[in-house]
Write a protein that holds these residues in place. Structure first.
Motif, PDB file in Angstrom:
ATOM      1  N   HIS A  92       0.512  -0.969   0.087  1.00 37.70           N
ATOM      2  CA  HIS A  92      -0.238   0.545  -0.023  1.00 37.70           C
ATOM      3  C   HIS A  92       0.942   0.822   0.462  1.00 37.70           C
ATOM      4  O   HIS A  92       0.171   2.116   0.457  1.00 37.70           O
ATOM      5  CB  HIS A  92      -0.767   0.081   1.648  1.00 37.70           C
ATOM      6  N   HIS A 142       6.548   1.991   2.006  1.00 36.96           N
ATOM      7  CA  HIS A 142       8.266   1.422   2.171  1.00 36.96           C
ATOM      8  C   HIS A 142       9.175   1.591   3.002  1.00 36.96           C
ATOM      9  O   HIS A 142       9.782   3.114   3.621  1.00 36.96           O
ATOM     10  CB  HIS A 142       8.112   1.148   0.791  1.00 36.96           C
ATOM     11  N   GLU A 190      12.869   2.902   3.916  1.00 39.16           N
ATOM     12  CA  GLU A 190      14.033   2.637   3.477  1.00 39.16           C
ATOM     13  C   GLU A 190      15.069   2.066   3.771  1.00 39.16           C
ATOM     14  O   GLU A 190      15.139   1.438   4.984  1.00 39.16           O
ATOM     15  CB  GLU A 190      13.713   4.152   3.951  1.00 39.16           C
ATOM     16  N   LEU A 191      16.569   2.025   3.159  1.00 36.69           N
ATOM     17  CA  LEU A 191      17.182   1.476   3.575  1.00 36.69           C
ATOM     18  C   LEU A 191      17.508   1.981   5.090  1.00 36.69           C
ATOM     19  O   LEU A 191      17.997   0.729   5.553  1.00 36.69           O
ATOM     20  CB  LEU A 191      18.896   0.893   2.839  1.00 36.69           C
ATOM     21  N   ILE A 230      24.432   5.622  -1.875  1.00 34.69           N
ATOM     22  CA  ILE A 230      23.210   6.384  -1.192  1.00 34.69           C
ATOM     23  C   ILE A 230      23.218   6.843  -0.828  1.00 34.69           C
ATOM     24  O   ILE A 230      23.622   6.812   0.233  1.00 34.69           O
ATOM     25  CB  ILE A 230      22.499   5.350  -1.732  1.00 34.69           C
ATOM     26  N   GLY A 265      17.597   8.615   2.880  1.00 37.76           N
ATOM     27  CA  GLY A 265      16.675   8.336   2.494  1.00 37.76           C
ATOM     28  C   GLY A 265      16.273   7.904   1.610  1.00 37.76           C
ATOM     29  O   GLY A 265      15.013   8.047   1.379  1.00 37.76           O
ATOM     30  N   ASP A 266      16.958   8.435   0.580  1.00 35.81           N
ATOM     31  CA  ASP A 266      16.524   7.931  -0.945  1.00 35.81           C
ATOM     32  C   ASP A 266      16.484   6.493  -0.716  1.00 35.81           C
ATOM     33  O   ASP A 266      16.438   6.008  -0.185  1.00 35.81           O
ATOM     34  CB  ASP A 266      18.003   7.942  -1.708  1.00 35.81           C
ATOM     35  N   GLN A 267      15.361   5.868  -1.558  1.00 37.96           N
ATOM     36  CA  GLN A 267      15.850   4.499  -1.985  1.00 37.96           C
ATOM     37  C   GLN A 267      16.365   3.935  -2.888  1.00 37.96           C
ATOM     38  O   GLN A 267      17.173   5.011  -3.528  1.00 37.96           O
ATOM     39  CB  GLN A 267      13.932   4.151  -2.282  1.00 37.96           C
ATOM     40  N   LEU A 268      16.312   2.752  -3.257  1.00 39.01           N
ATOM     41  CA  LEU A 268      17.658   2.149  -3.317  1.00 39.01           C
ATOM     42  C   LEU A 268      17.556   2.972  -5.527  1.00 39.01           C
ATOM     43  O   LEU A 268      18.723   2.091  -5.650  1.00 39.01           O
ATOM     44  CB  LEU A 268      17.331   0.822  -3.809  1.00 39.01           C
ATOM     45  N   GLN A 319      24.936   7.860   2.114  1.00 44.34           N
ATOM     46  CA  GLN A 319      26.234   5.874   2.593  1.00 44.34           C
ATOM     47  C   GLN A 319      26.837   5.447   1.418  1.00 44.34           C
ATOM     48  O   GLN A 319      26.276   5.306   0.383  1.00 44.34           O
ATOM     49  CB  GLN A 319      24.932   5.423   3.139  1.00 44.34           C
ATOM     50  N   SER A 328      -0.462   9.424  -0.467  1.00 42.94           N
ATOM     51  CA  SER A 328      -1.023   8.172  -2.184  1.00 42.94           C
ATOM     52  C   SER A 328      -2.068   7.928  -1.382  1.00 42.94           C
ATOM     53  O   SER A 328      -3.356   7.400  -2.077  1.00 42.94           O
ATOM     54  CB  SER A 328      -0.338   7.227  -2.577  1.00 42.94           C
TER      55      SER A 328
END
Lengths: 788, 452
Positions: A714, A717, A719-720, B106, B109-112, B146, B266
């Motif tokens: 949904h 996500h 995050e890493l 990276i 806070g950013d996605q992969l 990172q 969303s």
């Protein structure tokens, strides 16, 4: 030579060798020559000189044409034709690829195509040459793959070296500064092609050697240990063997006889008493089918070859079995069930059970189901005395059978007299001076008529141009009275009919007269061209010469029946000269090749389930069993220690003691390292398994993974860089933004608390906890679904 | 070098070529078994041998390998820097060949998918030696980045089996704002503001500190610093320099306010799923368009430049506070250490959706010395006389007088370009990147520290 050039050479060699293997399997020289020429031409003109290369469209069109051609060809013939058309298609495609500009894809395709060709060749090939070619091919294949690896690895970097790459928002720019690692101590910057050379120089020979050894070991292990499921290993069919038919002898055929040099049968002799190779002098005769009925130029068997197994008797085992000679017969191809061998055959303790013998003709037949594959038989013979083959064969017929035979012989004599008067008259003329009761002398006189050269007989495989079938209706009478030219069947037929005309029972025997002994393998090799026909005449017991010993050792009781004496009217100079004299080294080479072919056929192509069990599995099983028995046997160890103690009681520094001590030290050192290596490996493996805490906890923290999965579906996500706790806090905010109630928004935090308990606190969740988690995750899922 | 090392994890995978190879092998094995063709068994063994050896050789090649990384800890936006990888093998280990080292960069806070990977290739590393390779990175956004994890892999000797060792080395690089240059117009503006103020009638000369020396006149130097006698001797304008500028205390308040700096949800507004997607994208666009990141970056860069220039002059007291998402307040003597600390703070500072300026002012102004220059750097024009908004400041009699001394700098104004020159454009606006950045917003407690 640079890496790519070396690789091009290797790939070209692979292509040429694959085509060569395919060509030898089809017994065609055209394909290998075309393949080799194409590989060399492409190497020089396309790869090295770069004069021309096929445009991809042209190459594609050529490929399509080759495919269509193969399809059309495969439609016209049977399965074999389809197979060959596929093989040809592979070669054509390979040639097209060879002339293209080489890219990584083209190299892969070439390697794959050549491998497919070898696969097809392996299915078709029977020749021992395939083995060395396969080894050579493997060497080139390993080299090509090693070089290709270097080429791919380094090239990827050379291409990407000047590129600057950016991420999606262009906030991170990365460029290669020094993409190839150089030794820290060296300050020099390597030129571009240095990495390739460094890698190649450092690794190629090392890996080539190690991989070659490991490949050989694994191949041997797979070949020997991989269980076979059938009794009969598959092999491609050979052309049907030429030679003399066992069904009939046809003298009306006017075409030439082709001398087939291919080996049909191999026979080795062993002394049953010593189990040593038995040395034979002269050219032994291997009896096959016996023909007794003659009509209109054709000899046929008396029973028309339709004797059933029940009508034949088992091989008689002599009382003194060690007087027999063991025949090990390896039959490459058999069209009937007659087994050629030195007669009289007899049984042995381990003789092949499926063999039966006709008492009257001494013909041996096999009754095994398989007639396609090479057959192997073990059967005894009493036909040798002091290395010489006896000319006389016993008559095992019963009294009743002998009586019947006498009647039959009378009829046959009359028949010859009536039907072949000229031939009969000629025979009578030859033996006119010899009394009628001297049967052996009369028979020998008739035999000499053909062999002494005075009568003008000439041995030839071609039909005589002077044949006169209008005058001489019967081909044998035509042979004797007119042209006197023919092959062994004419000679044997003429003698047999002449003998019959004089009241001497006679029959012709079709078999082999071996003149080729393989010194390397210790066996006779019987080729198609060694096929022969001769005559056997019946003589009474009292006319057997005193110096001839009837080969009935241990089979007493049949001497009174008389014997069959072998008469060979074809022993003229022309026939003997058929064997071409070759030099000793060529003979040695030929024998070696043939012996290798035998080993190849027997142990490589012919390894089936039965042979594998007998030759590999059972010895291994027994060896393991014995080793265990010896290792844990108290008596054995006591005896060993006692022996060691006794040995060291005397002079310790003897040569033998020193040698044994050295061996013991080496063995113990090896054992120490093996155990240490195995121990380290096991310890490392156990530790790594134990340390995989992530995996250990995997089932326990499944609920947390589910939470992540539900939220991720949904749009929430993790995050890493977020910890689960941070993720739960963020998820809460986002859930609240989506108008979720506070209870639902708190679920991620609650689940994460449980996750921490399990994951880091090593706690265990009870049933209530698990149920609660299930409920929370269920309601979260429901809430998110309804919201969306 | 900054990394935390854990035990590397080894993974073995079959490459794409390896799968093709296995396919061929399976085909041959199937043919051998179905038709009992012994030569195909041999061929299967001949193909299986290299496959098994590849697995063994790859695993052995990476055994006991160690990889370390060397890189700067703090860099400026847009500055290229090098990251060096040093791979080594101990003395009694096996040599390794064709080793590929992959490092990842990276932003926190950013996605992969926002990550970038750099690859380095080590043809051979001998036992007991090391080899090094490097890549060049340029980061055009402020923030915390990172590096890692580093993956060391090899598929030697045939490329059929790839063994990968992952070294979880957590290394960070902070990207500080770009330091630009302040024009003489700014100096004049600052001086004018101070001179025109009620408390700014400071006496120059000895009050500025001990005499240090003479130097050539530069653009922006005050007329009263010119040493006329020396200038006459040299026929060149010469000014006096003073060692200590005790009265040049500086207070910089960074106001990073962005009411729309809130991640778009969303949550569907209405309609079906297609509509929802459109709305989401639309709302993202709206949100991004209101966010003037370029101005924010200019403000941060300006503040950094101001302090850096002040630190060059040395010995003054500097207070820097930010009214931002992660609030901070830094005060201490102007020094390289202070500058470094400030740069680290400014590297990660982000705008806030709440108006934190009043509370920040009420916290910072008491720290300002009476003679200190107070500069408010903001992305908006804020009326400090708004007694309602700045109630807490206006109520405090000790500090409310300082409000009138504040030099306001609005990065949105045209005159800002005259005062400050950034050396390069600091940020390329990108919708998707901003969306990703905004999605990672997490409130951070305010920090307070003193650097001496």
């Amino acid at each position: 030579m640079n890496t790519e050039r070396m690789m091009q050479v290797c790939v070209a060699m692979m292509a040429a060798l694959a085509t060569l293997m395919l060509g030898t399997s089809q017994e065609s020289a055209t394909l290998p020559i075309i393949g080799l020429l194409a590989a060399l031409t492409a190497l020089f003109f396309t790869d090295i000189l770069k004069w021309f290369s096929l445009h991809p469209i042209v190459a594609g069109t050529a490929g399509v044409v080759a495919g269509a051609n193969a399809f059309i060809q495969s439609q016209t013939g049977g399965l074999e034709s389809q197979f060959i058309s596929v093989a040809n298609l592979l070669i054509h495609l390979q040639i097209v690829l060879l002339f293209q500009k080489k890219t990584q894809r083209i190299y892969w395709q070439l390697i794959t195509l050549s491998l497919l060709q070898v696969v097809v060749a392996a299915a078709l090939n029977l020749f021992v040459l395939f083995g060395p070619l396969l080894i050579l091919y493997t060497c080139f294949a390993i080299s090509a793959l090693l070089l290709f690896f270097v080429y791919r690895q380094v090239d990827t970097f050379l291409v990407a070296e000047d590129q600057v790459s950016m991420n999606v928002d262009q906030s991170i720019q990365i460029a290669s500064a020094q993409p190839f690692g150089t030794p820290t101590s060296s300050s020099a910057v390597d030129p571009l092609n240095r990495p390739r050379r460094t890698l190649l120089k450092a690794s190629f020979f090392r890996y080539f050697t190690l991989m070659g050894i490991s490949t050989a070991l694994v191949s041997a292990a797979v070949f020997l240990l991989m269980p076979r499921f059938g009794d009969d290993a598959w092999r491609a069919k050979t052309k049907s063997a030429t030679g003399l038919s066992e069904e009939e002898v046809n003298l009306t055929n006017v075409s030439s006889i082709y001398e087939d040099p291919s080996v049909l049968m191999r026979v080795s002799f062993l002394d049953e008493a010593t189990n040593e190779p038995y040395s034979v002098s002269g050219y032994p005769y291997f009896r096959g089918a016996v023909h007794e009925v003659y009509r209109n130029g054709k000899w046929k068997r008396d029973d028309s070859g339709e004797l059933e197994r029940s009508q034949m008797s088992r091989l008689k085992t002599p009382t003194r079995i060690y007087s027999a000679v063991r025949q090990q017969i390896h039959l490459e191809v058999s069209r009937g069930n007659t087994v050629c061998g030195v007669s009289p055959s007899c049984g042995l303790n381990d003789a092949t059970d499926s063999l039966r013998m006709c008492d009257r003709t001494l013909e041996v037949r096999h009754f095994s189901d398989n007639s396609e594959s090479p057959l192997e038989y073990t059967v005894g013979t009493l036909g040798f005395r002091n290395g010489l083959q006896s000319e006389f064969l016993p008559n095992y017929g019963t009294a009743k059978a002998l009586t019947n035979e006498a009647v039959t012989n009378q009829d046959r004599m009359q028949e010859v007299l009536n039907y072949l008067p000229a031939l009969s008259a000629k025979a009578a003329e030859i033996v006119a001076d010899i009394p009628e009761d001297q049967i052996l002398r009369r028979a020998r006189a008739l035999e000499r008529h053909f062999t002494n050269g005075r009568a003008g007989y000439k041995y030839s495989l071609d039909p005589s141009p002077e044949r006169d079938p209008k005058r001489w209706r019967d081909p044998v009478e035509d042979f004797v009275m007119n042209h006197k030219t023919g092959h062994c069947q004419f000679f044997a037929s003429a003698l047999a009919l002449m003998l019959r005309s004089q009241g001497i029972p006679a029959r012709i025997v079709v078999g082999f007269r071996a003149d080729s002994y393989n010194v390397v393998g210790g066996y006779y090799q019987l080729r198609g061209m060694d096929a022969h026909a001769w005559v056997e005449a019946a003589i009474p017991a009292d006319q057997i010469p005193d110096d001839e010993v009837m080969p009935t050792e241990g089979l007493r009781g049949f001497e009174a029946n008389g014997a069959w004496v072998r008469l060979d009217p074809t022993s003229g100079d022309d026939f003997v000269n058929q064997s071409v004299a070759v030099s000793a080294w060529r003979q040695q080479l030929s024998d070696s090749v043939d012996y290798m072919q035998l080993l190849w056929s027997e142990y490589v192509l012919g390894l089936n389930e039965k042979r594998q069990r007998k030759a590999i599995y059972e010895p291994i099983k027994n060896a393991i069993k014995n080793t265990f028995a010896l290792a844990f046997s108290r008596e054995v160890w006591t005896a060993r220690f006692e022996a060691i103690r006794e040995r060291f009681q005397g002079d310790f520094f003897t040569r033998q003691n020193m040698r044994d001590a050295a061996i013991a030290i080496v063995v113990l050192t090896i054992a120490f390292y093996v155990i240490r290596y195995a121990g380290r490996f096991l310890w490392g493996w156990t530790k790594s398994v134990w340390n995989r805490s992530e995996h250990r906890h995997a089932p326990k923290i499944e609920f947390y993974r589910r939470l992540e999965s539900i939220l991720s579906k949904h749009g929430i996500h993790r995050e890493l860089t977020q910890t689960p706790s941070e993720f739960a806090a963020l998820a809460k905010l986002q859930l609240l933004d989506r108008n979720a109630d506070s209870t639902t928004a708190d679920i991620p935090s609650k689940v994460v608390q449980h996750f921490y308990r399990v994951r880091f606190g090593d706690d265990r969740l009870d049933t209530n906890d698990l149920q609660r988690l299930e409920n929370w995750l269920g309601s979260l899922q429901k809430s998110l679904s309804s919201t969306s | 070098m900054n990394h935390r090392k854990t035990t590397p994890r080894t993974q073995v995978a079959i490459t794409r070529e390896g799968w093709y190879y296995l396919g061929m092998l399976s085909f041959i094995v199937a043919g051998a078994i179905i038709r009992d063709i012994n030569l195909l068994y041999i061929m299967a063994g001949m193909m299986l041998g290299p496959m098994l050896f590849s697995w063994y050789a790859s695993t052995k090649s990476l055994r006991r390998i160690d990889v370390r990384r060397r890189h700067p800890k703090l860099v400026s936006v847009g500055d290229a820097f090098y990251v060096e990888s040093v791979a080594s093998k101990p003395k009694n280990a096996a040599r390794c060949f064709a080793t590929l080292v992959t490092d990842r960069v990276i932003r926190h806070g950013d996605q992969l998918r926002g990550a970038m990977e750099a690859e380095m290739f080590f043809p051979a590393i001998n036992a007991g030696s090391s080899a090094e390779a490097s890549y060049r990175v340029s980061l055009s956004r402020r923030g915390r980045y990172q590096l890692g994890p580093m993956k060391v892999s090899t598929s030697v000797p045939l490329g059929l089996v790839r063994v990968t060792k992952t070294f979880h080395t957590d290394a960070e690089v902070l990207v500080s704002p770009k330091v630009g240059s302040l024009s003489s117009a700014w100096t004049r503006h600052l001086d004018f503001k101070n001179d025109g103020g009620q408390k700014s009638a400071r006496r120059r000369g000895n009050a500025e500190g001990d005499f240090y020396g003479m130097r050539d006149w530069r653009n922006g130097d005050g007329r009263n610093r010119i040493h006329w006698r020396t200038s006459a001797k040299r026929s060149k304008l010469t000014v006096r320099q003073f060692e200590q500028r005790v009265n040049q205390d500086l207070v910089v308040i960074l106001d990073l306010y962005n009411p729309a700096n809130k991640p778009p949800t969303s949550t569907p507004v209405h309609g079906d799923s297609n509509d929802r997607g459109t709305k989401d994208r639309g709302s993202q666009r709206d949100y991004l368009s209101t966010m003037n990141r370029e101005e924010i970056e200019s403000a941060v860069s300006f503040a950094a430049t101001l302090v850096v220039q002040h630190c060059r002059q040395g010995a003054a007291h500097v207070v820097v506070a930010s009214a931002s998402r992660a609030r901070f307040k830094l005060h201490g003597l102007a020094s390289p250490v202070f500058r470094a600390e400030l740069m680290e703070r400014l590297a990660v500072v982000e705008p806030s959706q709440d108006d934190l300026l009043p509370s920040t002012l009420s916290e910072v102004l008491p720290l300002a010395a009476p003679s200190a220059k107070i500069v408010l750097v903001s992305t908006r024009d804020r009326d400090l006389n708004d007694t309602q908004a700045f109630e807490s400041v206006w109520k405090n009699t000790r500090i409310r007088r300082s409000l009138s001394d504040i030099v306001k700098v609005n990065t949105a104004t045209a005159e800002f370009a005259d005062w400050f020159q950034s050396e390069q454009k600091q940020f390329q606006l990108d919708d998707s990147a901003n969306a990703l950045d905004a999605a990672g917003e997490t409130p951070i407690d305010s920090q307070d520290s003193q650097v001496s």
